[in-house]
Design an enzyme around this catalytic site. Structure first.
Site, short mmCIF file in Angstrom:
data_model
loop_
_atom_site.label_atom_id
_atom_site.label_comp_id
_atom_site.label_asym_id
_atom_site.label_seq_id
_atom_site.Cartn_x
_atom_site.Cartn_y
_atom_site.Cartn_z
N LYS A 1 0.85 -1.20 0.00
CA LYS A 1 0.00 0.00 0.00
C LYS A 1 0.88 1.24 0.00
O LYS A 1 1.92 1.27 0.66
CB LYS A 1 -0.93 -0.02 1.22
N SER B 1 -9.94 1.86 2.30
CA SER B 1 -9.02 2.63 1.49
C SER B 1 -7.95 1.77 0.80
O SER B 1 -7.32 2.24 -0.15
CB SER B 1 -8.33 3.67 2.36
N SER C 1 -10.41 -0.48 6.52
CA SER C 1 -9.74 -0.29 5.23
C SER C 1 -9.03 -1.52 4.67
O SER C 1 -8.59 -1.49 3.52
CB SER C 1 -8.75 0.87 5.31
#
Ligand SMILES: [Mg+2]
Ligand SMILES: [Zn+2]
Lengths: 103, 463, 480
Positions: free
Chosen positions: B65, B140, B164
């Protein structure tokens, strides 16, 4: 507490934008006011609870005394750090004129 | 995973080829480290040829990420304000996976600074759900979930502040784990809401997720909130089953969910029951307060964490005649709308006169939720519920209405407030043929039991 | 003792920030070193890079507790908050500080004059980076741009907040001086005000009479010498009184002390006051020092100035003059008493050791403390034995302090300081007597006041090379 949960208005949004160093157009102020108000309206369930006697939790862990020994470790490479900066002079970070002393 | 059996270069090439064929449509990545990954793969193969131990995950491709710092590689949090920033240091999890021989193939797309539930808030454009590219992948950590779902990488890392990892895992049909707060180091994870953030794995299988979590978990002296506990043994217990386990089917994690979702989770309960678990219906009404508390606490911490993006030391600057004007111009141009909304919300919740009514009150609600979980865990070992109220929604559906977007985190948020672990495991599909995630929750450091139960659901999902 | 107009009273509280002498910063392992090349002691943590996290320095906690114990504070479980404000020297745009639960709660400080000033708290926090202003006059106002060095960012500070107990500018100075002395004695801080390692802010208000409620206060920032503390407080109180006497009102504001102009000036009004949005620092956990840890620090605490003052004066017995008592206080205040005690123990005449230390060594600034004690004692020995005149001794001392130490004999030789031989002294005296017949006549008739006159003339003529005692002896001999 009633006064402190009055509906958020456009002046409030202007004030927090200034505190947060954000500049909003008039159109954005109207839109953000509406959106933030809807979140705060939803939060009314929380704001209106009687929680007298309930201790606040700032953190999910019950740790204490996390300390490190006072021993020097390697610092970062200055050139590498300064390369990432928008503006540099004299091995220092350059910023435009500062208005007002530190609080 | 085939660590050691297939060459790392072959695995890297396979991953890169899949990225080449899928990325144009999915947009899971913000940066692909093509040359670096091949170089690292070659080094691993050379090491293996020399008989060296190259790590427990040697040669396994992984997508990172974009809010995890990687020394010298772009780490932008999908934000214009950090566009092109190369950290001078590695996050602890990055050091750990590299030591384990993982091949980092690139940085994945995300909602800017992890603020969002659809990966539509990326400054670099949205990620698409590999199961239906008109749908969001969730967020996210949407890019990390999509990369695994599209078989671009077998593993990825994300971060979970209010769901997320679990919510995009559910939307994309992969396994996603939010570990106990403090189990995985946050050092080098760009902070959104420090008391809630936690790094965790995505994988195509429960076993792969367990292997990755074992690598990244464990005490880190660079993170004061890191638990001084050994990494849990997960892989060796995956087949231990759920016999005798008491699983609470949690009313608050089902009500308000779509009928196909409720039906799927009830089937999941049956699977656990058939495997020997005792299913107990349970209600924890306090969980309903989670969403409100979360949307005060997380923005408050974020408003402070994101103050440092001021154009002075790193990132992008917009020039102006004095420093205040420069800070303001930089932040105004650099942040997207959702980030601005949360910064303002959090600033308001902390500001003079409102602290007690909003932030202070939310902290007390946090206590209520923790107490309610503690009480529940005195009668059950784990909780079962939906990860999301619905399957993945359409791109563009909720962007104009933040409150309805926030509602999609309603089932995942309470765990973060308590600091407890939870995971989402794929369990069938909804009426729209989109994946459904079953969520398992447990008390602090109950990862072993969570993985045991997840393994049972994984095997029973298609029965 | 107050120099305020009749009927007026001032109320002063001081906030003192002191840097701790730890090896590393408060939340990272970067070196805590003053004066290094800019931006060499920096890392992700003290630069506030995204993703970095603070870890508390155990040494800073120990020093903070030492300070607390020296100030009779309640040492207690504590935690950290974030104080949010934007400023380029603050890399995270918030300061990690202690807020509602400081490590040291209430305590007090006794001044040599017998007065007691309450301490409200002494808490840990991090320092900021250092900003250099470019263009204009080099000050922030009127500069074109600024450059930031983060070497100091994250250096541990203890902020000591006094109660509103101080009632005069002299007492404000006395408090700052005694506190500085205690900080140095505790070993937690070097108290170097010139280098900014100890910085004083003063909250000043005035009222009519001693029973009236406190008036509106103004805060004066960054007083960097004891003299500035006294002057700024005095000026500010008089400024406020003048306004009130004119029928005006005081507006609450932050003011800046201009040392050259001898004035305070508006920096920021209350309307511009910051909303710091304090909230608990989620990246740190509470500090709960154990009773055993606190008691151990207490047991290891060196003697504090008050005790050392008593011990120093004991060397003079009942014979100490008021002037000597003042000198003794001054020496302890500057932490120079070990020089005196050390010299006396080595057989130096106590009066000489006291006078040289309190009058000359004390005047040589913060560097005086770094002079090796043995070099100093060797110098006093030479003077005590008549090998150097007082004037010569003072010159050698200045050189030794500037050089951070050395062999006083070598310094004296390099300066050509040899005692005037008896022949040369006789010749000089002949000339002076011949040039001042009237004074010589009066001296011979017994006017002892003229001893100083002739000694002064000899010293001037020999540029201080003559030894005062030898001159006295020669004068007496010629008279008889
Ligand atoms: Mg302070
Ligand atoms: Zn540092």
């Amino acid at each position: 507490m009633s006064d402190n949960t009055r509906p958020l208005n456009e002046d409030d949004v202007r004030h927090v934008a200034k505190l947060a160093r954000l500049q909003l157009k008039d159109e954005e102020i109207i839109r953000f006011t509406e959106q933030l108000r809807s979140v705060l309206d939803h939060a009314a369930d929380v704001a209106s609870l009687d929680l007298e006697g309930i201790a606040p939790t700032a953190h999910p862990l019950e740790l204490s005394n996390v300390l490190r020994a006072d021993e020097v470790t390697a610092s970062s490479d200055r050139d590498e750090v300064l390369r990432a900066a928008p503006s540099v002079a004299d091995h220092r970070f350059r910023v435009p004129r500062i208005v007002g002393e530190a609080p | 995973m085939n660590a050691g059996e297939v060459s790392a270069v072959a695995l890297a090439n396979e991953s890169l080829q899949q990225i080449d064929s899928q990325e144009g449509e999915i947009h899971a990545f913000v940066e692909i480290q093509r040359e670096q990954v091949l170089r690292k793969a070659q080094a691993i193969d050379d090491g293996v040829a020399q008989g060296k131990n190259m790590g427990v995950l040697a040669g396994v491709p992984l997508a990172l990420k974009d809010n995890l710092c990687q020394h010298g590689e772009v780490t932008s949090c999908a934000s214009n304000i950090l566009s092109g920033w190369r950290p001078p240091y590695d996050a602890t999890v990055v050091s750990r996976i590299e030591t384990a021989g993982v091949l980092i193939v690139g940085k994945t797309n995300m909602d800017e600074f992890a603020m969002g539930s659809s990966t539509e808030n990326s400054a670099f454009g949205p990620t698409k759900n590999p199961h239906d590219t008109t749908k969001v992948p969730g967020g996210s950590s949407g890019g990390s979930a999509a990369a695994v779902a599209a078989s671009m990488t077998p593993l990825s890392l994300g971060s979970d502040t209010g769901g997320s990892i679990r919510q995009p895992a559910a939307f994309c049909g992969v396994v996603g784990v939010k570990p106990t707060y403090g189990l995985v180091s946050r050092y080098g994870l760009v902070a959104f809401a420090s008391s809630l953030d936690q790094v965790g794995p995505f994988a195509g299988s429960v076993a792969d997720a367990a292997a990755l979590l074992e690598v990244i978990a464990g005490h880190d002296p660079k993170d004061s909130t890191s638990l001084n506990a050994p990494a849990p043994a997960l892989s060796s217990h995956l087949d231990d089953g759920v016999k005798g386990m008491r699983v609470g089917l949690c009313n608050e994690l089902l009500e308000g969910c779509a009928p196909d979702m409720v039906a799927a989770i009830k089937r999941a309960a049956e699977v656990l029951s058939n495997a020997g678990a005792e299913i107990i219906e349970i209600s924890i009404p306090e969980l309903k307060l989670g969403l409100s508390a979360y949307y005060l606490i997380a923005p408050a911490e974020a408003s402070s964490n994101l103050a440092r993006y001021d154009g002075v030391r790193y990132g992008v600057r917009v020039d102006a005649e004095d420093v205040t004007a420069m800070n303001t111009a930089t932040r105004t141009a650099g942040f997207g709308d959702e980030v601005k909304r949360r910064i303002m919300l959090g600033t308001y919740a902390l500001s003079a006169g409102y602290y007690d009514a909003y932030y202070g009150q939310a902290q007390r609600v946090r206590t209520l939720i923790i107490n309610a979980f503690t009480k529940a865990y005195s009668s059950v070992d784990l909780l079962l519920g939906a990860t999301t109220p619905t399957t993945a929604f359409a791109i563009g559906d909720k962007v104009g209405d933040p409150m309805s977007m926030y509602q999609s985190d309603i089932c995942t948020i309470p765990t973060n407030l308590a600091g407890h672990p939870a995971l989402s495991v794929p369990f069938g599909v909804g009426d729209d043929k989109m994946p459904i995630g079953a969520q398992l929750l447990g008390p602090a450091l109950s990862e072993q039991q969570l993985f045991q139960a997840a393994s049972v659901l994984e095997h029973g999902a298609n029965s | 003792m107050s120099s305020l107009p009749e009927g007026w009273d001032m109320v002063v509280g001081l906030e003192v920030h002191t840097e701790l002498k730890t090896a590393t910063k408060l939340f990272c392992g970067c070196a805590n070193n003053f004066g290094d090349e800019p931006n060499t002691n920096i890392c992700p943590v003290c630069l506030g890079l995204p993703g970095s996290l603070p870890v508390l320095n155990e040494g800073a906690v120990e020093f903070a507790i030492r300070i607390g114990l020296a100030l009779h504070c309640v040492v207690q479980p504590s935690s950290f908050h974030r104080k949010n404000y934007f400023y380029p020297d603050q890399p995270k745009d918030y300061q990690i500080s202690q807020y509602d639960v400081p490590i040291n709660g209430p305590g007090y400080l006794d001044l040599p004059d017998g007065s007691r000033v309450g301490i409200e708290r002494a808490h840990l926090e991090e320092d900021t980076g250092k900003t250099t202003h470019v263009g204009g006059t080099g000050r922030i106002h009127g500069s074109d741009e600024s450059l930031v060095d983060y070497n100091r960012s994250g250096v541990p500070l203890v902020e000591i907040v006094s109660g509103p107990d101080i009632r005069s500018a002299e007492q404000a100075r006395g408090y700052a001086a005694e506190l500085r002395s205690i900080l140095i004695a505790s070993g937690a801080s070097d108290g170097r005000m010139e280098e900014g390692s100890m910085r004083v802010d003063a909250n000043v208000s005035v009222r009519r009479g001693t029973e009236a409620p406190f008036g509106t206060r103004c805060e004066i920032k960054n007083l960097n010498s004891l003299r500035s503390v006294q002057r700024a407080v005095e000026y500010e109180a008089l400024r406020q009184i003048a306004i009130l006497d004119d029928g005006g009102t005081i507006s609450q504001e932050t003011r800046h002390w201009d040392e050259d102009a001898g004035k305070t000036q508006t920096m920021r009004s209350k309307e511009e006051a910051y909303d710091y949005r304090y909230f608990p620092e989620p990246d740190l956990v509470p500090v709960v020092p154990s009773e055993a840890f606190i008691r151990q620090i207490e047991a290891e605490l060196p003697p504090m100035p008050a005790q050392r003052r008593r011990e120093l004066i004991a060397h003079f017995g009942d014979a100490a003059t008021d002037a000597q008592l003042d000198q003794a206080n001054a020496a302890v205040e500057l932490n120079l008493d070990p020089f005196i005690v050390g010299a006396i123990e080595k057989g130096i005449t106590p009066a000489l050791a006291l006078a040289r230390t309190a009058n000359e060594l004390a005047g040589l600034g913060d560097d005086a403390m770094s002079l090796p004690k043995d070099d100093y004692i060797a110098l006093l020995k030479m003077e005590d034995a008549g090998e150097l005149s007082a004037t010569q001794s003072k010159k050698v001392l200045a050189d030794l302090v500037a050089a951070g130490g050395g062999d006083p004999k070598a310094v004296a030789e390099s300066k050509g300081f040899e005692q005037l031989d008896a022949g040369a002294l006789d010749a000089t005296l002949d000339e002076i007597i011949a040039a001042n017949p009237d004074e010589w006549a009066r001296y011979r008739e017994g006017d002892d006041k003229l001893t100083g006159f002739f000694t002064g003339k000899v010293m001037a003529a020999t540029q201080g090379q003559a030894d005062g005692k030898a001159v006295n002896a020669a004068l007496r001999q010629r008279r008889s």
